[in-house]
Design a protein around this motif. Structure first.
Motif: not given
Length: 227
Positions: A70-88, A118-127
């Protein structure tokens, strides 16, 4: 629109790297022209990837890669909603995700919102579903444009998303930065015969560009636009 530097662009992405795959060119252009850009990542976590022989990629590695991209693209404003739920993310109560997105949208007041196809991946569908709930029409939550961004793996999804408009962004002057930003996600890079490889990502942008007569493009699927 972007050249005027008056937009507030919100990108909602399931995982670290989806933001570049879907919107890397848009993020780079928006930041370059002085627009406000905020990226929200659904989750990062310790996770094993089949393309990596050395097993699990740690959450801290994923977060560092995200920041560098993100910094390389010029973006400095980001956040992560859940720190331990990737693919879950399908294990999280829907109202918790919607509430977090509601708070982001209320505080940031985006004029443009980009959400995952909304692809086949469950995280994409949920979000995707949570984003649709949070972007429901309300007087104080009215992005002028809401669209889905795509990434190469949407070639494997069913049912297809129909009855939506099509938007294309010419990223010919941003394609090299998009590819380099993806390469900052070192843990995600595949060999050239995979869809998620620098070579195939560039070819995907070339294909989308061919559809509208430019060299490289990103395609967005329009859900709502207020003129």
């Amino acid at each position: 629109m972007l050249e005027q530097g008056e937009e507030r662009l919100l990108v909602i992405a399931p995982h670290a790297d989806d933001e570049v795959l879907g919107c890397g060119g848009l993020i780079e252009k928006a930041c370059r022209f002085g627009n406000d850009v905020k990226v929200i990542i659904g989750s990062v976590g310790d996770i094993a990837f089949r393309h990596k022989e050395n097993g699990v990629i740690g959450a801290e590695t994923r977060k560092k890669e995200l920041e560098e991209a993100l910094y390389y693209l010029g973006c400095h404003d980001y956040d992560i909603m859940f720190k331990d739920k990737e693919s879950a993310m399908d294990t999280i109560p829907r109202n918790q995700i919607v509430t977090k997105l509601d708070d982001v949208i209320t505080c940031f007041e985006p004029t443009m919102a980009l959400i995952p196809y909304p692809s086949y991946h469950q995280d994409h569908q949920v979000l995707f579903n949570a984003s649709m709930a949070s972007l429901r029409p309300e007087p104080k939550k009215r992005p002028r444009l809401i669209a889905m961004y795509e990434y190469p793996l949407i070639v494997w999804q069913y049912p297809k998303v129909n009855d939506v408009g099509e938007l294309y962004l010419d990223i010919t002057d941003s394609i090299d930065k998009k590819i380099e930003a993806f390469c900052k996600h070192k843990s995600q890079i595949r060999s050239s015969d995979y869809l998620l490889s620098p070579e195939k990502i560039k070819k995907w942008a070339e294909t989308r560009g061919m559809e509208v007569g430019v060299q490289y493009a990103e395609k967005y699927h329009l859900l709502r636009a207020l003129l």
